[in-house]
Design an enzyme around this catalytic site. Structure first.
Site, mmCIF file in Angstrom:
data_model
loop_
_atom_site.group_PDB
_atom_site.id
_atom_site.type_symbol
_atom_site.label_atom_id
_atom_site.label_comp_id
_atom_site.label_asym_id
_atom_site.label_seq_id
_atom_site.Cartn_x
_atom_site.Cartn_y
_atom_site.Cartn_z
ATOM 1 N N HIS A 49 5.401 11.967 19.375
ATOM 2 C CA HIS A 49 5.446 11.883 17.903
ATOM 3 C C HIS A 49 6.890 11.644 17.459
ATOM 4 O O HIS A 49 7.398 12.336 16.556
ATOM 5 C CB HIS A 49 4.878 13.137 17.239
ATOM 6 C CG HIS A 49 4.406 12.870 15.826
ATOM 7 N ND1 HIS A 49 3.241 13.371 15.312
ATOM 8 C CD2 HIS A 49 4.954 12.125 14.828
ATOM 9 C CE1 HIS A 49 3.090 12.972 14.051
ATOM 10 N NE2 HIS A 49 4.119 12.214 13.738
ATOM 11 N N ARG A 51 -2.061 9.139 13.108
ATOM 12 C CA ARG A 51 -2.368 10.533 13.415
ATOM 13 C C ARG A 51 -3.338 10.567 14.582
ATOM 14 O O ARG A 51 -4.250 9.741 14.683
ATOM 15 C CB ARG A 51 -2.999 11.229 12.204
ATOM 16 C CG ARG A 51 -2.009 11.561 11.073
ATOM 17 C CD ARG A 51 -0.996 12.628 11.498
ATOM 18 N NE ARG A 51 -0.063 13.003 10.440
ATOM 19 C CZ ARG A 51 1.241 12.654 10.413
ATOM 20 N NH1 ARG A 51 1.753 11.910 11.372
ATOM 21 N NH2 ARG A 51 2.020 13.079 9.442
ATOM 22 N N GLU A 96 -1.166 18.156 19.286
ATOM 23 C CA GLU A 96 0.252 17.995 19.594
ATOM 24 C C GLU A 96 0.879 19.375 19.600
ATOM 25 O O GLU A 96 0.621 20.156 18.701
ATOM 26 C CB GLU A 96 0.948 17.125 18.539
ATOM 27 C CG GLU A 96 0.509 15.685 18.597
ATOM 28 C CD GLU A 96 1.131 14.825 17.496
ATOM 29 O OE1 GLU A 96 2.083 15.265 16.854
ATOM 30 O OE2 GLU A 96 0.634 13.714 17.278
#
Lengths: 324, 324
Positions: free
Chosen positions: A289, A241, A270
């Site tokens: 991601h 993360r 993000e």
């Protein structure tokens, strides 16, 4: 077998959705009006009130308000937004089971991490820079900067399902692999160490793979002081993360050359804003991601849910339990 | 042990050269005035006339003219320019032993091939295209185009030391792996097939890895007819020699979209001219014959030579013998 009401807002492709419908036809399947992508937070949906089971990204606040809800399977591996006192209390009281989809994501994330490491050791981005610009044949430079993993040390910061799978994928390379966990332990392909051993592990590692989950203890875990402990010229990789990296410190470590390269699949925030300096920091490579993604992701999410549904129907222990 | 005269034009870094000097101090070491890089053809050097042993890239024509020469170790894996009738006759008559350095190069080449395959399945170049242009967060597209190797078929066209090592590295992924060889055989991690099985293997493969050496039977092996037999959307990877690919046919297969991507480490010619269309063909990624390169290449070339020298001194069979 009693009929169960299954509520879902999981984002599924049509084939996988069809599979889910077909395989749950003896139950009642309620689909939320809004199904979003796997990483987005779901919106509250009133039909969830009727559910025995929720599958997807249910609104965390709603979970405690659903009278019949006994099991929630999250369609992601990360579950920080479900880690609340209320949900933990329900789980502790035996009123609710929480599971995640780490079975689905461990495999692609481990493959993505290995792709990052090998892209670094084989200098694939440096070669692509040449391809996109001068078309020079940068043969000697790129060969000299390439490395064999057999003489390298790889430190997996965080050793859960992704780290464990990555250690299996790394086994035939003959690299030295350390994993960070709460207790020291020697496993077949990896030596588990604790935070006490961290300075020595960081100083020894040619590759540091950040697989930490997001929780209060991991936020900004990789900060300026820790980057200072890295072996000069190490590579840094993030698959967990974005919150676990101090991005200003990372930028400084890339700009000073202390880190030879960073490969980031997660950032904070993000999407990474288009004007963020990490996009153009030296030797910094960003994937959006995508480490958990794979063409048959929907199908494997459904497979994993159905596998656990089968166990739930038989009152067997569920797999990938969380928040216990 | 009799003193031997060892001639070398191997291109070595200073530490490796020092190691070679030190480890051969009981013999006589002659160094050619010109030592070039590992892939370049050596120039004739008169001091080689005195050699019992040659290590590097000796001029092929000179080999038969050196009266005392009993063993030549080539500092590369490829040895097409030494495959002459004269040299084969000397080897067949027991007057000369020829060895190559495939022990040195199998490992980095196998890792490079796996780096290529994972760069494809994890869409690293597509993500880098975005990073270098729009900074969009191409999350859904890239996730959907990513794939797990466990559900893929990988065909290794050519199954020598690189293919064998690559099959070991691929083993934990659970992919289906086929290798091309002269005889059918089932090994632990790979099913060996023959040219007769080629159409079926090409039609089944998601990834075709060309590891063929350069010889008259392999030139333009991957031609338009064979690309036509590929599964639509397959990936093609070259690690062997550029001559084994019909590059015009490859360009056509990339432009038509029949091939989803090509990752080339070898081309014909090398360097690939700056205006060559492969540099900018769609989904075509070129590394500059760097698959064999690694930071400790010189050291491992010397290690491998000394290992064989030790065996030569004891009249034991040499490793990596060629042209027998």
């Amino acid at each position: 077998m009693a009929q169960l009401t299954i509520w879902t807002n999981a984002f599924l492709d049509p084939d996988a959705r069809q599979h889910l419908l077909q395989a749950t036809r003896e139950h009642r399947l309620l689909t939320a009006s809004s199904t979003d992508n796997v990483l987005a937070k779901g919106v509250p949906d009133p039909t969830m009130q009727e559910a025995d089971i929720a599958f997807g990204q249910p609104d965390p606040e709603m979970i405690a308000t659903c009278p019949r809800l006994r099991w929630v399977q999250i369609s992601s591996a990360g579950y920080a937004r479900y880690d609340t006192g209320v949900i933990r209390a329900l789980v502790a009281a035996g009123k609710l089971q929480m599971t995640n989809s780490s079975w689905v994501y461990a495999e692609p994330c481990a493959q993505h991490a290995l792709a990052f490491i090998l892209a670094n050791t084989r200098q694939l981005h440096a070669a692509y820079d040449v391809q996109r610009t001068t078309h020079a044949w940068a043969h000697l430079e790129i060969r000299a900067r390439s490395r064999l993993l057999a003489r390298q040390t790889i430190f997996l910061a965080g050793f859960g399902s992704i780290g464990s799978r990555l250690a299996e994928l790394l086994a035939p390379f003959g690299a030295t692999v350390y994993g960070l966990r709460r207790r020291r332990q020697s496993l077949a392909h990896v030596e588990l160490i604790t935070v006490d051993d961290l300075p020595a592990a960081l100083a020894a590692a040619d590759h540091v793979v950040n697989l930490l989950p997001d929780d209060p203890s991991t936020r900004l875990f990789f900060n300026a002081a820790r980057f200072e402990q890295f072996k000069p010229g190490a590579g840094y990789y993030t698959i967990g993360r974005g919150t676990t990296t101090d991005q200003d410190a990372l930028l400084a470590a890339l700009r000073s050359g202390r880190l030879a390269a960073a490969y980031l699949d997660v950032t904070e925030p993000e999407p990474l804003p288009p004007d963020h300096p990490l996009w153009s920091a030296p030797n910094c490579y960003v994937t959006p991601h995508s480490s958990g993604g794979h063409a048959d992701e929907s199908e494997r999410l459904v497979e994993h849910f159905l596998h656990n549904l089968h166990r739930f129907e038989r009152q067997q222990p569920l797999e990938n339990q969380i928040l216990r």
